[in-house]
Enzyme design. Structure first.
Site, PDB file in Angstrom:
ATOM      1  N   ILE A   9      -1.165  12.733  -5.612  1.00  0.00           N
ATOM      2  CA  ILE A   9       0.422  12.491  -5.072  1.00  0.00           C
ATOM      3  C   ILE A   9       0.482  13.797  -4.198  1.00  0.00           C
ATOM      4  CG2 ILE A   9       1.024  14.153  -7.052  1.00  0.00           C
ATOM      5  CD1 ILE A   9       3.475  12.121  -7.364  1.00  0.00           C
ATOM      6  N   ALA A  82      -8.625  11.354  -2.598  1.00  0.00           N
ATOM      7  CA  ALA A  82      -9.978  11.384  -1.655  1.00  0.00           C
ATOM      8  C   ALA A  82     -10.405  12.590  -1.082  1.00  0.00           C
ATOM      9  CB  ALA A  82      -9.824  10.210  -0.822  1.00  0.00           C
ATOM     10  N   SER A 125      -9.985   1.913   4.121  1.00  0.00           N
ATOM     11  CA  SER A 125      -9.958   2.705   5.192  1.00  0.00           C
ATOM     12  C   SER A 125     -10.486   1.857   6.522  1.00  0.00           C
ATOM     13  CB  SER A 125     -10.534   4.021   5.318  1.00  0.00           C
ATOM     14  OG  SER A 125     -10.591   4.477   6.688  1.00  0.00           O
ATOM     15  N   GLU A 127     -11.990   3.207   8.634  1.00  0.00           N
ATOM     16  CA  GLU A 127     -13.299   3.907   8.854  1.00  0.00           C
ATOM     17  C   GLU A 127     -14.613   3.033   8.265  1.00  0.00           C
ATOM     18  OE1 GLU A 127     -13.758   6.817  10.545  1.00  0.00           O
ATOM     19  OE2 GLU A 127     -16.013   7.212  10.159  1.00  0.00           O
ATOM     20  N   TYR A 151     -18.081   9.496   4.738  1.00  0.00           N
ATOM     21  CA  TYR A 151     -16.593   8.927   4.115  1.00  0.00           C
ATOM     22  C   TYR A 151     -16.602   7.310   3.859  1.00  0.00           C
ATOM     23  CZ  TYR A 151     -11.640   8.355   4.472  1.00  0.00           C
ATOM     24  OH  TYR A 151     -10.276   7.493   4.282  1.00  0.00           O
ATOM     25  N   LYS A 155     -16.152   4.699   1.363  1.00  0.00           N
ATOM     26  CA  LYS A 155     -14.975   3.818   1.106  1.00  0.00           C
ATOM     27  C   LYS A 155     -15.576   2.575   0.948  1.00  0.00           C
ATOM     28  CE  LYS A 155     -11.092   6.137   1.131  1.00  0.00           C
ATOM     29  NZ  LYS A 155      -9.843   6.022   0.168  1.00  0.00           N
TER      30      LYS A 155
HETATM   31  P1  NAP Z   1      -4.906  13.423   1.989  1.00  0.00           P
HETATM   32  O1  NAP Z   1      -3.636  14.141   2.551  1.00  0.00           O
HETATM   33  O2  NAP Z   1      -6.091  14.170   2.420  1.00  0.00           O
HETATM   34  O3  NAP Z   1      -4.675  13.520   0.328  1.00  0.00           O
HETATM   35  C1  NAP Z   1      -5.553  13.201  -0.665  1.00  0.00           C
HETATM   36  C2  NAP Z   1      -5.288  13.429  -2.054  1.00  0.00           C
HETATM   37  O4  NAP Z   1      -6.444  13.325  -2.705  1.00  0.00           O
HETATM   38  C3  NAP Z   1      -4.871  15.099  -2.272  1.00  0.00           C
HETATM   39  O5  NAP Z   1      -3.617  14.867  -2.820  1.00  0.00           O
HETATM   40  C4  NAP Z   1      -5.886  15.552  -2.769  1.00  0.00           C
HETATM   41  O6  NAP Z   1      -5.774  16.805  -3.503  1.00  0.00           O
HETATM   42  C5  NAP Z   1      -6.444  14.496  -3.692  1.00  0.00           C
HETATM   43  N1  NAP Z   1      -8.057  14.686  -3.979  1.00  0.00           N
HETATM   44  C6  NAP Z   1      -9.082  15.128  -3.423  1.00  0.00           C
HETATM   45  N2  NAP Z   1      -9.898  15.477  -4.053  1.00  0.00           N
HETATM   46  C7  NAP Z   1      -9.799  15.098  -5.221  1.00  0.00           C
HETATM   47  C8  NAP Z   1     -10.570  14.906  -6.434  1.00  0.00           C
HETATM   48  N3  NAP Z   1     -11.818  15.077  -6.589  1.00  0.00           N
HETATM   49  N4  NAP Z   1      -9.752  14.381  -7.449  1.00  0.00           N
HETATM   50  C9  NAP Z   1      -8.323  13.852  -7.590  1.00  0.00           C
HETATM   51  N5  NAP Z   1      -7.780  14.274  -6.413  1.00  0.00           N
HETATM   52  C10 NAP Z   1      -8.426  14.572  -5.189  1.00  0.00           C
HETATM   53  O7  NAP Z   1      -5.089  11.892   2.275  1.00  0.00           O
HETATM   54  P2  NAP Z   1      -4.119  10.968   2.873  1.00  0.00           P
HETATM   55  O8  NAP Z   1      -3.902  10.848   4.437  1.00  0.00           O
HETATM   56  O9  NAP Z   1      -2.819  11.173   2.052  1.00  0.00           O
HETATM   57  O10 NAP Z   1      -4.815   9.469   2.731  1.00  0.00           O
HETATM   58  C11 NAP Z   1      -4.443   8.806   1.311  1.00  0.00           C
HETATM   59  C12 NAP Z   1      -5.633   7.896   0.784  1.00  0.00           C
HETATM   60  O11 NAP Z   1      -5.554   6.687   2.082  1.00  0.00           O
HETATM   61  C13 NAP Z   1      -6.763   8.569   0.718  1.00  0.00           C
HETATM   62  O12 NAP Z   1      -7.634   7.745   0.039  1.00  0.00           O
HETATM   63  C14 NAP Z   1      -7.315   8.521   2.401  1.00  0.00           C
HETATM   64  O13 NAP Z   1      -8.855   8.411   2.151  1.00  0.00           O
HETATM   65  C15 NAP Z   1      -6.902   6.931   2.681  1.00  0.00           C
HETATM   66  N6  NAP Z   1      -6.833   6.603   4.098  1.00  0.00           N
HETATM   67  C16 NAP Z   1      -5.929   7.583   4.785  1.00  0.00           C
HETATM   68  C17 NAP Z   1      -5.916   7.245   6.199  1.00  0.00           C
HETATM   69  C18 NAP Z   1      -5.045   8.203   7.062  1.00  0.00           C
HETATM   70  O14 NAP Z   1      -5.061   7.897   8.322  1.00  0.00           O
HETATM   71  N7  NAP Z   1      -4.319   9.158   6.575  1.00  0.00           N
HETATM   72  C19 NAP Z   1      -6.285   6.375   6.674  1.00  0.00           C
HETATM   73  C20 NAP Z   1      -7.122   5.401   5.782  1.00  0.00           C
HETATM   74  C21 NAP Z   1      -7.341   5.717   4.452  1.00  0.00           C
HETATM   75  P3  NAP Z   1      -5.728  18.245  -2.826  1.00  0.00           P
HETATM   76  O15 NAP Z   1      -4.696  18.266  -1.592  1.00  0.00           O
HETATM   77  O16 NAP Z   1      -5.512  19.135  -3.776  1.00  0.00           O
HETATM   78  O17 NAP Z   1      -7.161  18.474  -2.343  1.00  0.00           O
HETATM   79  O1  F7E Z   2     -10.032  12.129  14.284  1.00  0.00           O
HETATM   80  C1  F7E Z   2     -11.482  13.002  17.407  1.00  0.00           C
HETATM   81  C2  F7E Z   2     -12.579  12.574  16.288  1.00  0.00           C
HETATM   82  O2  F7E Z   2     -10.163  13.568  11.966  1.00  0.00           O
HETATM   83  C3  F7E Z   2      -9.695  11.191  14.933  1.00  0.00           C
HETATM   84  C4  F7E Z   2      -8.677  10.075   8.031  1.00  0.00           C
HETATM   85  O3  F7E Z   2      -7.401   9.749   7.765  1.00  0.00           O
HETATM   86  O4  F7E Z   2      -8.469   8.207   9.675  1.00  0.00           O
HETATM   87  C5  F7E Z   2      -8.840   9.396   9.518  1.00  0.00           C
HETATM   88  O5  F7E Z   2     -10.075   9.781  10.102  1.00  0.00           O
HETATM   89  C6  F7E Z   2     -10.500  11.296  16.367  1.00  0.00           C
HETATM   90  C7  F7E Z   2     -12.060  10.998  15.842  1.00  0.00           C
HETATM   91  O6  F7E Z   2      -9.228  11.062  12.088  1.00  0.00           O
HETATM   92  C8  F7E Z   2     -11.047  16.344  17.227  1.00  0.00           C
HETATM   93  O7  F7E Z   2     -13.872  12.494  16.669  1.00  0.00           O
HETATM   94  C9  F7E Z   2     -11.423  14.776  18.681  1.00  0.00           C
HETATM   95  O8  F7E Z   2     -12.705  10.273  16.894  1.00  0.00           O
HETATM   96  O9  F7E Z   2      -8.012  12.827  13.046  1.00  0.00           O
HETATM   97  P1  F7E Z   2      -9.335  12.572  12.799  1.00  0.00           P
HETATM   98  P2  F7E Z   2     -10.439  10.125  11.663  1.00  0.00           P
HETATM   99  O10 F7E Z   2     -11.670  10.380  11.578  1.00  0.00           O
HETATM  100  O11 F7E Z   2     -10.243   8.831  12.442  1.00  0.00           O
HETATM  101  C10 F7E Z   2      -9.258   7.286   8.795  1.00  0.00           C
HETATM  102  C11 F7E Z   2      -8.845   5.932   9.082  1.00  0.00           C
HETATM  103  C12 F7E Z   2      -9.421   7.769   7.458  1.00  0.00           C
HETATM  104  O12 F7E Z   2      -9.744   6.812   6.558  1.00  0.00           O
HETATM  105  C13 F7E Z   2      -9.593   9.032   7.139  1.00  0.00           C
HETATM  106  O13 F7E Z   2      -9.357   9.423   5.914  1.00  0.00           O
HETATM  107  O14 F7E Z   2     -10.257  12.446  16.868  1.00  0.00           O
HETATM  108  N1  F7E Z   2     -11.473  14.436  17.587  1.00  0.00           N
HETATM  109  N2  F7E Z   2     -11.258  16.377  18.633  1.00  0.00           N
HETATM  110  C14 F7E Z   2     -11.117  15.311  16.640  1.00  0.00           C
HETATM  111  N3  F7E Z   2     -10.811  15.036  15.186  1.00  0.00           N
HETATM  112  C15 F7E Z   2     -10.653  16.321  14.636  1.00  0.00           C
HETATM  113  N4  F7E Z   2     -10.191  16.280  13.190  1.00  0.00           N
HETATM  114  N5  F7E Z   2     -10.483  17.701  15.039  1.00  0.00           N
HETATM  115  C16 F7E Z   2     -10.857  17.822  16.488  1.00  0.00           C
HETATM  116  O15 F7E Z   2     -10.673  18.865  17.117  1.00  0.00           O
END
Ligand code: NAP
Ligand code: F7E
Length: 322
Positions: A9, A82, A125, A127, A151, A155
């Site tokens: 949450i 996650a 995701s 991903e 990751y 997923k």
């Molecule tokens: P986030 O900000 O990283 O939040 C993840 C949450 O999971 C945090 O509350 C974290 O707690 C908790 N968590 C981590 N490890 C855990 C464990 N072992 N047991 C219980 N809780 C745990 O992610 P988000 O961006 O809100 O994303 C929400 C969900 O959507 C995730 O499953 C992510 O993989 C998925 N998703 C996100 C995106 C995106 O672009 N944001 C895209 C596709 C899918 P702590 O903060 O205390 O570590």
């Molecule tokens: O990277 C490039 C990096 O870490 C986006 C998560 O929410 O979305 C997220 O994963 C792009 C990548 O997100 C830096 O190589 C360049 O191509 O913001 P990101 P992500 O990897 O796409 C998916 C859908 C999820 O599910 C995940 O939970 O940006 N990039 N330079 C960089 N990325 C980071 N983090 N830092 C850099 O300095």
């Protein structure tokens, strides 16, 4: 009053979803994982603190999930917990798999035992697609899953085991395949959060350089507030369903830099340094999602990429000037 349980949450999405569900009149319970500095955990929960029930649970500890479900008896469960950082999943592949893959299986088993009537939303995701792209340049529900990170692999397991439990045991489980979504609450080690925060720090004279990895990757970036609405909408359907949630517009990391710096009257080329530390062993190059199925249910994103980045710039300007 409907009852919703949110795992994770205090994450970006969990915090927005809890606000959204409270407005809809839900009773909300959310899980926190233990952290040595308790204060940091409630940062994103300021607006809902005292209005939601918070409990400690960990996806790797099935007994903790059993107790939460038994005690709260939710109607809807949103599995958002996650280790969600793709780059870090290369450093911690086993932990990431335990939380994301086995953690989801732990939750499914707990649901079967305690509350098989509850509806589950699983945060899948984009991903998972890896570098699979349909011939029209989009990814959609039928696009092959060929993940390119630990990751993404974890997923895919979670996504498939959810489908398997839906078919095998008749559970109501919907997988929402979320493309990248961001906000002012995005962790600053994700690229949008990092670029915006550091560009503002450069503007304010607090630093003079921004180190990044791959500038040519493209992502379909939406706003987290729009995406939590989609999660809820999916669970309101009569039948469980798997759906892509995306804007359909893709931009490069380079354009993210160009746009953000130019809004601050700066030229990104004067400040960006490419550092190998931020490159990934294997990169997912391009993402662009086709959310036609979700749009047919009435979902529309309310933010564009630019209005979302504008909001993030304003947020960091205000915060860092203080
Ligand atoms: P986030 O900000 O990283 O939040 C993840 C949450 O999971 C945090 O509350 C974290 O707690 C908790 N968590 C981590 N490890 C855990 C464990 N072992 N047991 C219980 N809780 C745990 O992610 P988000 O961006 O809100 O994303 C929400 C969900 O959507 C995730 O499953 C992510 O993989 C998925 N998703 C996100 C995106 C995106 O672009 N944001 C895209 C596709 C899918 P702590 O903060 O205390 O570590
Ligand atoms: O990277 C490039 C990096 O870490 C986006 C998560 O929410 O979305 C997220 O994963 C792009 C990548 O997100 C830096 O190589 C360049 O191509 O913001 P990101 P992500 O990897 O796409 C998916 C859908 C999820 O599910 C995940 O939970 O940006 N990039 N330079 C960089 N990325 C980071 N983090 N830092 C850099 O300095």
């Amino acid at each position: 009053m409907k009852k919703a349980l949110i795992t994770g949450i205090n994450g970006q999405d969990g915090s927005f979803l809890s606000e959204f569900l409270l407005e809809k009149g839900y009773e909300v319970c959310g899980t926190l994982k233990r952290n040595s500095v308790a204060e940091n955990q409630s940062d994103r929960l300021d607006s809902v603190y005292g209005k939601v029930k918070l409990v400690y649970a960990d996806m790797t500890d099935m007994s903790s999930l059993l107790f939460v479900l038994k005690d709260f008896q939710p109607d809807e469960i949103y599995n958002l917990a996650a280790q969600s950082h793709v780059r870090i999943s290369f450093d911690q592949p086993i932990y990431t798999s335990q939380v994301v893959a086995i953690g989801t299986l732990n939750l499914l088993q707990a649901i079967r035992i305690v509350c098989p009537e509850a509806k589950l939303y699983q945060a899948s995701s984009s991903e998972m697609f890896g570098n699979s792209i349909d011939s029209d340049g989009f990814q959609r529900e039928s696009t092959p899953l060929t993940p390119v990170s630990p990751y993404g692999c974890a997923k895919v397991f979670a996504h498939n085991i959810c489908k398997n439990y839906r078919e095998s045991y008749g559970l109501y489980i919907s997988n929402g395949i979320l493309f990248n979504h961001e906000s002012t609450r995005r962790g600053s080690n994700f690229v949008t959060g990092k670029v915006v925060k550091e560009a503002v720090r450069i503007k304010l004279g607090l630093t003079d350089q921004l180190e990044l990895g791959n500038l040519e990757a493209t992502r379909d970036w939406g706003h987290a507030k729009d995406y939590v609405k989609a999660m809820w909408l999916m669970l309101q359907q009569e039948e469980p369903i798997d759906m892509v949630c995306a804007t359909g517009v893709s931009n490069s990391v380079r354009y993210l830099c160009e746009y953000t710096f130019s809004k601050l009257d700066l030229d990104y080329k004067d400040y960006i340094v490419v550092d190998e530390r931020y490159l990934r062993p294997e990169e997912l190059n391009n993402l662009k999602g086709d959310a036609s199925k979700l749009r047919a249910l009435g979902w529309e994103p309310s933010y564009t990429f630019e209005t979302m980045i504008d909001e993030m710039i304003e947020f960091w300007l205000t915060k860092l000037k203080k």
